[in-house]
Design an enzyme around this catalytic site. Structure first.
Site, PDB file in Angstrom:
ATOM      1  N   ARG A 131       0.826  -1.216   0.000  1.00  0.00           N
ATOM      2  CA  ARG A 131       0.000   0.000   0.000  1.00  0.00           C
ATOM      3  C   ARG A 131       0.857   1.262   0.000  1.00  0.00           C
ATOM      4  NH1 ARG A 131      -4.142  -2.236   3.741  1.00  0.00           N
ATOM      5  NH2 ARG A 131      -3.259  -1.308   5.612  1.00  0.00           N
ATOM      6  N   ARG A 184       9.592   5.615  -3.359  1.00  0.00           N
ATOM      7  CA  ARG A 184       9.942   6.549  -4.441  1.00  0.00           C
ATOM      8  C   ARG A 184      11.433   6.867  -4.422  1.00  0.00           C
ATOM      9  NH1 ARG A 184       5.744  10.172  -2.271  1.00  0.00           N
ATOM     10  NH2 ARG A 184       3.755   9.454  -3.154  1.00  0.00           N
ATOM     11  N   ARG A 220      -8.737  -6.133  14.211  1.00  0.00           N
ATOM     12  CA  ARG A 220      -7.784  -5.487  15.107  1.00  0.00           C
ATOM     13  C   ARG A 220      -8.521  -4.302  15.712  1.00  0.00           C
ATOM     14  NH1 ARG A 220      -3.832  -7.275  17.705  1.00  0.00           N
ATOM     15  NH2 ARG A 220      -2.360  -5.533  17.496  1.00  0.00           N
ATOM     16  N   ARG A 230       1.472   5.412  16.951  1.00  0.00           N
ATOM     17  CA  ARG A 230       1.683   6.779  16.478  1.00  0.00           C
ATOM     18  C   ARG A 230       1.080   7.808  17.414  1.00  0.00           C
ATOM     19  NH1 ARG A 230      -1.824   6.077  10.867  1.00  0.00           N
ATOM     20  NH2 ARG A 230      -3.614   5.105  11.828  1.00  0.00           N
ATOM     21  N   GLU A 271      -2.002   6.274  19.803  1.00  0.00           N
ATOM     22  CA  GLU A 271      -2.829   5.190  19.262  1.00  0.00           C
ATOM     23  C   GLU A 271      -2.202   3.839  19.620  1.00  0.00           C
ATOM     24  OE1 GLU A 271      -4.225   6.321  15.310  1.00  0.00           O
ATOM     25  OE2 GLU A 271      -4.061   4.223  14.732  1.00  0.00           O
ATOM     26  N   TYR A 298     -11.238  -3.719   4.335  1.00  0.00           N
ATOM     27  CA  TYR A 298     -10.569  -2.473   4.672  1.00  0.00           C
ATOM     28  C   TYR A 298     -10.759  -1.493   3.532  1.00  0.00           C
ATOM     29  CZ  TYR A 298      -7.700   1.191   6.255  1.00  0.00           C
ATOM     30  OH  TYR A 298      -7.313   2.433   6.657  1.00  0.00           O
ATOM     31  N   ASP A 353     -10.890   2.485   2.234  1.00  0.00           N
ATOM     32  CA  ASP A 353     -10.665   3.899   2.500  1.00  0.00           C
ATOM     33  C   ASP A 353     -11.973   4.649   2.264  1.00  0.00           C
ATOM     34  OD1 ASP A 353      -8.080   4.151   3.409  1.00  0.00           O
ATOM     35  OD2 ASP A 353      -7.211   4.134   1.399  1.00  0.00           O
TER      36      ASP A 353
HETATM   37  P1  FAD Z   1     -18.285   3.226   9.994  1.00  0.00           P
HETATM   38  O1  FAD Z   1     -17.701   4.579   9.980  1.00  0.00           O
HETATM   39  O2  FAD Z   1     -17.711   2.218  10.917  1.00  0.00           O
HETATM   40  O3  FAD Z   1     -19.856   3.382  10.274  1.00  0.00           O
HETATM   41  C1  FAD Z   1     -20.666   2.325  10.674  1.00  0.00           C
HETATM   42  C2  FAD Z   1     -21.634   2.847  11.719  1.00  0.00           C
HETATM   43  O4  FAD Z   1     -22.574   1.822  12.010  1.00  0.00           O
HETATM   44  C3  FAD Z   1     -20.961   3.217  13.037  1.00  0.00           C
HETATM   45  O5  FAD Z   1     -21.269   4.551  13.377  1.00  0.00           O
HETATM   46  C4  FAD Z   1     -21.535   2.219  14.050  1.00  0.00           C
HETATM   47  O6  FAD Z   1     -21.733   2.783  15.321  1.00  0.00           O
HETATM   48  C5  FAD Z   1     -22.850   1.855  13.400  1.00  0.00           C
HETATM   49  N1  FAD Z   1     -23.315   0.518  13.797  1.00  0.00           N
HETATM   50  C6  FAD Z   1     -22.626  -0.642  13.745  1.00  0.00           C
HETATM   51  N2  FAD Z   1     -23.390  -1.667  14.162  1.00  0.00           N
HETATM   52  C7  FAD Z   1     -24.604  -1.148  14.489  1.00  0.00           C
HETATM   53  C8  FAD Z   1     -25.801  -1.695  14.994  1.00  0.00           C
HETATM   54  N3  FAD Z   1     -25.917  -3.000  15.231  1.00  0.00           N
HETATM   55  N4  FAD Z   1     -26.832  -0.870  15.239  1.00  0.00           N
HETATM   56  C9  FAD Z   1     -26.732   0.486  15.000  1.00  0.00           C
HETATM   57  N5  FAD Z   1     -25.609   1.050  14.511  1.00  0.00           N
HETATM   58  C10 FAD Z   1     -24.564   0.249  14.256  1.00  0.00           C
HETATM   59  N6  FAD Z   1      -9.796   6.120   5.299  1.00  0.00           N
HETATM   60  C11 FAD Z   1      -9.249   7.066   4.500  1.00  0.00           C
HETATM   61  O7  FAD Z   1      -9.691   7.260   3.365  1.00  0.00           O
HETATM   62  N7  FAD Z   1      -8.200   7.835   4.953  1.00  0.00           N
HETATM   63  C12 FAD Z   1      -7.668   7.686   6.188  1.00  0.00           C
HETATM   64  O8  FAD Z   1      -6.721   8.403   6.558  1.00  0.00           O
HETATM   65  C13 FAD Z   1      -8.220   6.688   7.044  1.00  0.00           C
HETATM   66  N8  FAD Z   1      -7.712   6.500   8.274  1.00  0.00           N
HETATM   67  C14 FAD Z   1      -8.272   5.548   9.082  1.00  0.00           C
HETATM   68  C15 FAD Z   1      -7.732   5.404  10.357  1.00  0.00           C
HETATM   69  C16 FAD Z   1      -8.271   4.450  11.209  1.00  0.00           C
HETATM   70  C17 FAD Z   1      -7.691   4.297  12.584  1.00  0.00           C
HETATM   71  C18 FAD Z   1      -9.340   3.612  10.764  1.00  0.00           C
HETATM   72  C19 FAD Z   1      -9.893   2.560  11.674  1.00  0.00           C
HETATM   73  C20 FAD Z   1      -9.877   3.773   9.501  1.00  0.00           C
HETATM   74  C21 FAD Z   1      -9.354   4.744   8.647  1.00  0.00           C
HETATM   75  N9  FAD Z   1      -9.895   4.964   7.370  1.00  0.00           N
HETATM   76  C22 FAD Z   1      -9.326   5.916   6.557  1.00  0.00           C
HETATM   77  C23 FAD Z   1     -11.086   4.223   6.887  1.00  0.00           C
HETATM   78  C24 FAD Z   1     -12.408   4.977   7.196  1.00  0.00           C
HETATM   79  O9  FAD Z   1     -12.567   5.099   8.593  1.00  0.00           O
HETATM   80  C25 FAD Z   1     -13.581   4.199   6.589  1.00  0.00           C
HETATM   81  O10 FAD Z   1     -13.439   4.101   5.186  1.00  0.00           O
HETATM   82  C26 FAD Z   1     -14.986   4.802   6.867  1.00  0.00           C
HETATM   83  O11 FAD Z   1     -15.120   5.382   8.121  1.00  0.00           O
HETATM   84  C27 FAD Z   1     -16.005   3.670   6.734  1.00  0.00           C
HETATM   85  O12 FAD Z   1     -17.341   4.151   6.796  1.00  0.00           O
HETATM   86  P2  FAD Z   1     -18.518   3.117   7.081  1.00  0.00           P
HETATM   87  O13 FAD Z   1     -19.780   3.892   7.014  1.00  0.00           O
HETATM   88  O14 FAD Z   1     -18.372   1.933   6.202  1.00  0.00           O
HETATM   89  O15 FAD Z   1     -18.244   2.554   8.545  1.00  0.00           O
HETATM   90  N1  UDP Z   2       4.102   0.507   8.061  1.00  0.00           N
HETATM   91  C1  UDP Z   2       5.290   0.384   8.734  1.00  0.00           C
HETATM   92  N2  UDP Z   2       5.864   1.490   9.285  1.00  0.00           N
HETATM   93  C2  UDP Z   2       5.298   2.707   9.191  1.00  0.00           C
HETATM   94  C3  UDP Z   2       4.077   2.848   8.499  1.00  0.00           C
HETATM   95  C4  UDP Z   2       3.499   1.726   7.949  1.00  0.00           C
HETATM   96  O1  UDP Z   2       5.809  -0.709   8.860  1.00  0.00           O
HETATM   97  O2  UDP Z   2       5.871   3.691   9.727  1.00  0.00           O
HETATM   98  C5  UDP Z   2       3.487  -0.720   7.501  1.00  0.00           C
HETATM   99  C6  UDP Z   2       2.513  -1.402   8.472  1.00  0.00           C
HETATM  100  O3  UDP Z   2       2.629  -2.803   8.283  1.00  0.00           O
HETATM  101  C7  UDP Z   2       1.166  -0.917   7.988  1.00  0.00           C
HETATM  102  C8  UDP Z   2       1.384  -0.866   6.484  1.00  0.00           C
HETATM  103  O4  UDP Z   2       2.738  -0.405   6.337  1.00  0.00           O
HETATM  104  O5  UDP Z   2       0.128  -1.814   8.351  1.00  0.00           O
HETATM  105  C9  UDP Z   2       0.441   0.033   5.732  1.00  0.00           C
HETATM  106  O6  UDP Z   2       0.555   1.340   6.237  1.00  0.00           O
HETATM  107  P1  UDP Z   2      -0.674   2.314   6.276  1.00  0.00           P
HETATM  108  O7  UDP Z   2      -0.217   3.645   6.695  1.00  0.00           O
HETATM  109  O8  UDP Z   2      -1.432   2.155   4.998  1.00  0.00           O
HETATM  110  O9  UDP Z   2      -1.479   1.670   7.475  1.00  0.00           O
HETATM  111  P2  UDP Z   2      -2.988   1.899   7.943  1.00  0.00           P
HETATM  112  O10 UDP Z   2      -3.575   3.020   7.129  1.00  0.00           O
HETATM  113  O11 UDP Z   2      -3.605   0.570   7.674  1.00  0.00           O
HETATM  114  O12 UDP Z   2      -2.849   2.215   9.393  1.00  0.00           O
END
Ligand code: FAD
Ligand code: UDP
Length: 372
Positions: free
Chosen positions: A171, A175, A253, A285, A305, A353, A355
């Site tokens: 992912r 570069r 996770r 982080r 985190e 997973y 985005d």
């Molecule tokens: P969710 O946001 O999980 O929404 C689902 C909702 O359903 C929740 O509010 C939950 O409470 C509700 N729900 C679940 N079960 C029930 C139930 N039984 N009854 C009622 N309500 C319920 N994407 C990016 O593009 N860029 C990023 O930098 C990025 N960073 C991330 C960092 C982290 C730590 C994580 C975990 C994800 C990240 N993502 C990122 C991904 C991003 O969070 C998701 O793509 C997006 O939030 C998914 O939207 P969703 O609606 O599918 O799910």
């Molecule tokens: N990763 C790493 N070191 C870093 C950042 C990322 O080893 O400083 C690895 C790690 O295995 C991670 C993967 O690269 O799960 C993908 O990184 P990304 O930032 O996409 O992770 P996520 O958005 O899933 O947290």
């Protein structure tokens, strides 16, 4: 009341679908078990800073249709994600690029960097890397693997790099230029005013009930004198939970976020994200939220985190894509496909997973299929 759609989950998938359906004249009810909208992209204003309550979220996409769509609900700033990796007291730029190579080895040209990587990947090099360790070494060599990848990945996934699939590390861009942009996408930014304001706008005029789970909602509704009816359900919660885990639990996770407000500190780390890559620091982080919006706010808010093994009852964050879970999800998908008038979507509904841009794209695709 008769609704066309009951939408379970006020996250990005639920909100995108609800907006499209409402615009097509459909009557929607959105419910969420949390006490706020926006799901995992929820931001809350604290001390003049938009805090990303469920981890750092940077919007990035190459999909013009999705970019144009989100821009109808928010104006995006020009934030570019450029995390820094910290190993002990050594700081390196990410993603892996000439700045990283030059700091690691004291070299200055792409040819020198490539020569060192070629040398370091000789031992055990394979055409098709079998796991994350082999993939990482073949991309960036042993030194970077040992300092910036091995410990971080073990903390993040709770497994050794040799037990993880190669695609996880692919992912990240590698570069041979001095470019610290973490993403290769055409469009990138943070919604000015925070993600919650953006989702609020998407849900404008739509009935939303918060703090109630799907099951509780069904029970309350069934017991009422005049129950609501719904033609279809859009379900964005965990697919295994919907079926009462009857085939077993899918694994995730989880994460624990530890937030700290520092009233007397203006700038804690000089960057939105610093990754702590050595195994002996328990968190992966630290996010300093004000830097997503170029330093506005009083004092500063940081979030550490901590990844953790998921157990029933915890928030599910990342699907664990191993053979066991892929097979189990396949069985749940068969049940889901057979469920009449219920459509599963979003990150938890399809155990993927995704985005944010991919979530929006899939909700828009569903809307097109459903609403014409
Ligand atoms: P969710 O946001 O999980 O929404 C689902 C909702 O359903 C929740 O509010 C939950 O409470 C509700 N729900 C679940 N079960 C029930 C139930 N039984 N009854 C009622 N309500 C319920 N994407 C990016 O593009 N860029 C990023 O930098 C990025 N960073 C991330 C960092 C982290 C730590 C994580 C975990 C994800 C990240 N993502 C990122 C991904 C991003 O969070 C998701 O793509 C997006 O939030 C998914 O939207 P969703 O609606 O599918 O799910
Ligand atoms: N990763 C790493 N070191 C870093 C950042 C990322 O080893 O400083 C690895 C790690 O295995 C991670 C993967 O690269 O799960 C993908 O990184 P990304 O930032 O996409 O992770 P996520 O958005 O899933 O947290």
């Amino acid at each position: 009341m008769r609704y066309d759609y009951l939408i379970v989950g006020a996250g990005l998938f639920g909100a995108t679908f609800a907006r499209k359906a409402a615009d097509a004249g459909k009557k929607c009810l959105v419910i969420d078990k949390r006490d706020h909208i926006a799901g995992n992209i929820y931001t809350k204003e604290e001390h003049g800073i938009h805090v990303h309550k469920y981890g750092a979220h940077i919007f990035h996409t190459s999909d013009k249709k999705v970019w144009d769509y989100v821009n109808t609900f928010a104006e995006f700033n020009n934030f570019v994600n450029s995390p820094v990796a910290r190993y002990g007291d050594e700081l390196y730029n990410l993603p892996f690029n000439m700045n990283t190579f030059s700091k690691m080895w004291g070299i200055s040209t792409p040819a020198e960097a490539k020569k060192i990587i070629d040398e370091q990947k000789k031992d055990g090099y394979r055409e098709n890397p079998a796991n994350l360790e082999e993939q990482a070494i073949s991309l960036v060599g042993k030194d970077i693997y040992e300092k910036l990848i091995k410990g971080y990945t073990r903390k993040q996934w709770g497994r050794e790099c040799t037990e993880l699939p190669a695609f996880i590390i692919k992912r990240l861009p590698v570069r041979f230029t001095f470019d610290n942009n973490y993403f290769n996408d055409r469009y990138q930014g943070i919604p000015i005013g925070g993600y919650t304001a953006m989702v609020e706008k998407m849900l404008d005029g739509i009935t939303v009930k918060l703090g109630i789970s799907y099951r509780d909602h069904l029970e309350v509704n069934a017991a009422s004198a005049e129950p609501d009816t719904y033609d279809r359900v859009i379900y964005t919660g965990p697919v295994d939970e919907y079926f009462g885990h009857k085939l077993g639990y899918l694994e995730y996770r989880s994460l624990r976020f530890e937030e700290e407000y520092m009233p007397d500190c203006d700038n804690f780390q000089g960057n939105a994200a610093v990754n702590y890559t050595s195994a002996d620091v328990p968190y992966t982080r630290i996010i300093e939220h004000k830097h997503f919006e170029f330093g506005k706010g009083d004092g500063t808010v940081i979030t550490r985190e901590y990844p953790s093994e998921w157990k029933p009852g915890d928030e599910p964050y990342y699907p664990v894509n191993n053979d066991r879970n892929t097979e189990l999800y396949g069985k749940y998908k068969e049940l889901a496909d057979a469920e009449e008038n219920v459509i599963f979507g979003g990150r938890l509904g399809v155990y993927k997973y995704y985005d944010m841009d991919k979530v929006i794209a899939s909700a828009l695709e569903l809307a097109e299929k459903e609403l014409g």
